[in-house]
Design a protein around this motif. Structure first.
Motif, mmCIF file in Angstrom:
data_model
loop_
_atom_site.group_PDB
_atom_site.id
_atom_site.type_symbol
_atom_site.label_atom_id
_atom_site.label_comp_id
_atom_site.label_asym_id
_atom_site.label_seq_id
_atom_site.Cartn_x
_atom_site.Cartn_y
_atom_site.Cartn_z
ATOM 1 N N MET A 1 0.848 -1.174 0.000
ATOM 2 C CA MET A 1 0.000 0.000 0.000
ATOM 3 C C MET A 1 0.897 1.241 0.000
ATOM 4 O O MET A 1 1.887 1.304 0.719
ATOM 5 N N GLN A 2 0.517 2.196 -0.790
ATOM 6 C CA GLN A 2 1.249 3.459 -0.867
ATOM 7 C C GLN A 2 0.872 4.358 0.311
ATOM 8 O O GLN A 2 -0.235 4.254 0.854
ATOM 9 N N GLN A 3 1.786 5.245 0.682
ATOM 10 C CA GLN A 3 1.540 6.115 1.829
ATOM 11 C C GLN A 3 0.304 6.980 1.615
ATOM 12 O O GLN A 3 -0.483 7.194 2.546
ATOM 13 N N GLU A 4 0.095 7.463 0.398
ATOM 14 C CA GLU A 4 -1.072 8.316 0.137
ATOM 15 C C GLU A 4 -2.379 7.564 0.409
ATOM 16 O O GLU A 4 -3.299 8.105 1.026
ATOM 17 N N SER A 5 -2.460 6.323 -0.014
ATOM 18 C CA SER A 5 -3.656 5.504 0.251
ATOM 19 C C SER A 5 -3.818 5.270 1.748
ATOM 20 O O SER A 5 -4.941 5.288 2.273
ATOM 21 N N ALA A 6 -2.710 5.042 2.431
ATOM 22 C CA ALA A 6 -2.743 4.830 3.877
ATOM 23 C C ALA A 6 -3.252 6.083 4.591
ATOM 24 O O ALA A 6 -4.009 5.989 5.564
ATOM 25 N N GLU A 7 -2.868 7.244 4.119
ATOM 26 C CA GLU A 7 -3.320 8.490 4.723
ATOM 27 C C GLU A 7 -4.824 8.679 4.529
ATOM 28 O O GLU A 7 -5.518 9.138 5.441
ATOM 29 N N VAL A 8 -5.345 8.303 3.369
ATOM 30 C CA VAL A 8 -6.786 8.400 3.117
ATOM 31 C C VAL A 8 -7.539 7.484 4.088
ATOM 32 O O VAL A 8 -8.552 7.883 4.672
ATOM 33 N N ILE A 9 -7.041 6.277 4.270
ATOM 34 C CA ILE A 9 -7.665 5.354 5.225
ATOM 35 C C ILE A 9 -7.580 5.942 6.633
ATOM 36 O O ILE A 9 -8.545 5.886 7.396
ATOM 37 N N GLY A 10 -6.432 6.507 6.981
ATOM 38 C CA GLY A 10 -6.284 7.135 8.291
ATOM 39 C C GLY A 10 -7.300 8.245 8.512
ATOM 40 O O GLY A 10 -7.857 8.371 9.605
ATOM 41 N N LEU A 11 -7.575 9.019 7.489
ATOM 42 C CA LEU A 11 -8.577 10.084 7.603
ATOM 43 C C LEU A 11 -9.979 9.507 7.781
ATOM 44 O O LEU A 11 -10.781 10.045 8.546
ATOM 45 N N LYS A 12 -10.277 8.418 7.094
ATOM 46 C CA LYS A 12 -11.579 7.765 7.271
ATOM 47 C C LYS A 12 -11.729 7.243 8.690
ATOM 48 O O LYS A 12 -12.788 7.384 9.313
ATOM 49 N N VAL A 13 -10.664 6.648 9.195
ATOM 50 C CA VAL A 13 -10.698 6.128 10.563
ATOM 51 C C VAL A 13 -10.839 7.282 11.556
ATOM 52 O O VAL A 13 -11.597 7.194 12.519
ATOM 53 N N LEU A 14 -10.138 8.374 11.312
ATOM 54 C CA LEU A 14 -10.257 9.545 12.183
ATOM 55 C C LEU A 14 -11.681 10.089 12.180
ATOM 56 O O LEU A 14 -12.229 10.417 13.240
ATOM 57 N N ALA A 15 -12.298 10.180 11.008
ATOM 58 C CA ALA A 15 -13.680 10.673 10.928
ATOM 59 C C ALA A 15 -14.614 9.768 11.723
ATOM 60 O O ALA A 15 -15.491 10.247 12.452
ATOM 61 N N TRP A 16 -14.410 8.457 11.604
ATOM 62 C CA TRP A 16 -15.225 7.521 12.382
ATOM 63 C C TRP A 16 -14.981 7.718 13.877
ATOM 64 O O TRP A 16 -15.926 7.813 14.662
ATOM 65 N N LEU A 17 -13.719 7.796 14.264
ATOM 66 C CA LEU A 17 -13.371 7.942 15.674
ATOM 67 C C LEU A 17 -13.996 9.206 16.259
ATOM 68 O O LEU A 17 -14.540 9.186 17.365
ATOM 69 N N ALA A 18 -13.948 10.300 15.513
ATOM 70 C CA ALA A 18 -14.502 11.569 16.002
ATOM 71 C C ALA A 18 -16.010 11.488 16.206
ATOM 72 O O ALA A 18 -16.567 12.240 17.012
ATOM 73 N N SER A 19 -16.665 10.564 15.513
ATOM 74 C CA SER A 19 -18.119 10.425 15.646
ATOM 75 C C SER A 19 -18.520 9.502 16.799
ATOM 76 O O SER A 19 -19.705 9.406 17.125
ATOM 77 N N GLU A 20 -17.555 8.860 17.407
ATOM 78 C CA GLU A 20 -17.828 7.903 18.482
ATOM 79 C C GLU A 20 -17.774 8.606 19.837
ATOM 80 O O GLU A 20 -16.698 8.908 20.346
ATOM 81 N N GLU A 21 -18.945 8.828 20.430
ATOM 82 C CA GLU A 21 -19.041 9.596 21.669
ATOM 83 C C GLU A 21 -18.321 8.960 22.856
ATOM 84 O O GLU A 21 -17.863 9.666 23.748
ATOM 85 N N GLU A 22 -18.232 7.632 22.876
ATOM 86 C CA GLU A 22 -17.583 6.968 24.008
ATOM 87 C C GLU A 22 -16.073 6.817 23.807
ATOM 88 O O GLU A 22 -15.311 6.906 24.762
ATOM 89 N N ILE A 23 -15.661 6.571 22.574
ATOM 90 C CA ILE A 23 -14.252 6.271 22.302
ATOM 91 C C ILE A 23 -13.424 7.535 22.068
ATOM 92 O O ILE A 23 -12.272 7.612 22.489
ATOM 93 N N PHE A 24 -14.006 8.528 21.416
ATOM 94 C CA PHE A 24 -13.257 9.726 21.049
ATOM 95 C C PHE A 24 -12.635 10.426 22.261
ATOM 96 O O PHE A 24 -11.448 10.773 22.230
#
Length: 92
Positions: A1-24
């Protein structure tokens, strides 16, 4: 996997994490970063690395993230391995 693709996945995970009221708040507390600073630095590799490290600590979080984002459950770890410092450790 290229770093750019990994960064996009990281942003998706961050968006999910920010929406989680208990985990964030747990992430914010364990990382020592404020929500405002996190928003300002969201695209930085160091932040995405921390997010991926945090989420991949718990299989339930990984599965919940994958279900919510449409990612394969293995993608967050693959993304982490593609970012600096994420290479698999060879103990031999």
């Amino acid at each position: 996997m290229q770093q750019e693709s990994a960064e996009v996945i990281g942003l998706k995970v961050l968006a999910w994490l920010a929406s989680e009221e208990e985990i964030f708040p747990v992430f914010l507390g364990s990382s020592g970063i404020s929500a405002g600073e996190l928003m300002a630095r969201a695209g930085e590799v160091e932040i995405l690395t921390a997010v991926l490290d945090f989420v991949t600590m718990d299989d339930d979080w990984v599965n919940a993230c994958a279900a919510a984002t449409g990612l394969d459950p293995y993608e967050p770890m693959r993304a982490r391995q593609a970012l600096p410092g994420g290479a698999q450790i060879n103990w031999t």
